[in-house]
Scaffold this active site. Structure first.
Site: not given
Ligand code: CTP
Length: 215
Positions: A21-24, A88
């Site tokens: 996943s990512n930091q959003s 994101a």
């Protein structure tokens, strides 16, 4: 008027207990959704997993993966006059989802994962779904912010791009503040640095005005 908005990260499972996943945080997209609902628009919020409260008055469609987000957008976009893509989306997912937890091999110090590209949801809505309404994308850039964002405007056939410099740690992803540039085919305009809540309101004002000027 109905607005579709995508928000938050997507989560791409590797096995039953792990994901990419990512930091959003989802804060920017949720602020836009809240502002639109306050302005009396019908809001379809298609969101990946976040820790945020669902804004009052929106229709909330929870999703996990990019593929699920794509399908939700496909189902709803035909009902909307404005679509804003703030999610994101993970660019890649595992080529092979492991049905059982991936175990460490005692003889190996490295593990190689094969990833495949996810579908570009924003880049699909005109050509795959025949969407003709106002199309707004975000551009998260770390260098050449305006030039890269303008290239995205053309590549994804958007009317507007909201560009932010994600290399600036004081603003962006997890912060309550953001600084955005609004880019159209004709011009560029700085919306300045503000709370995401305030920027959400500015974005809705600009989109509604742009949409009225098109008619
Ligand atoms: N987007 C999308 N589907 C994807 C990737 C991005 O809908 N698979 C949307 C985002 O919601 C955003 C815009 O496309 O509105 C640009 O996202 P960004 O991450 O800045 O760009 P990418 O298309 O991923 O391009 P690059 O990684 O080359 O910067």
């Amino acid at each position: 008027m109905t607005l579709l908005i995508t928000a938050g990260p997507t989560r791409e499972p590797l096995d039953p207990v792990r994901y990419l996943s990512n930091q959003s945080s989802g804060k920017m997209g949720y602020a836009v959704a809240a502002a639109a609902a306050q302005e009396g628009l019908r809001v379809i919020l298609i969101s990946g997993p976040t820790n945020l409260d669902i804004p009052d008055g929106v229709d909330y469609i929870p999703v996990e993966t990019a593929q699920e987000m794509y399908q939700a957008v496909q189902s709803w976009i035909g009902k909307c006059e404005i679509a804003i893509f703030a999610a994101a989306v993970a660019d890649f997912r595992a080529a092979n989802y492991a049905e059982q937890k991936i175990k460490k091999d005692p003889a190996q110090d490295t593990l190689t994962l094969e990833l495949v590209k996810n579908v570009d949801i924003l880049g699909s809505v005109r050509k795959d779904f025949g969407y003709t309404g106002l199309l707004v994308g975000f551009a998260a850039e770390t260098e050449n912010v305006l030039a890269n964002a303008r290239a995205k405007l053309l590549r994804k056939d958007c009317d507007l791009i909201l560009a932010n410099d994600v290399s600036n740690k004081e603003i962006g992803f997890n912060s309550d503040q953001n600084a955005l540039h609004l880019i159209t085919a004709e011009k560029e305009e700085s919306l300045g640095q503000h709370s995401k809540e305030h920027l959400g309101k500015l974005i809705i004002q600009k989109c509604v005005k742009y949409r009225e000027d098109q008619d």
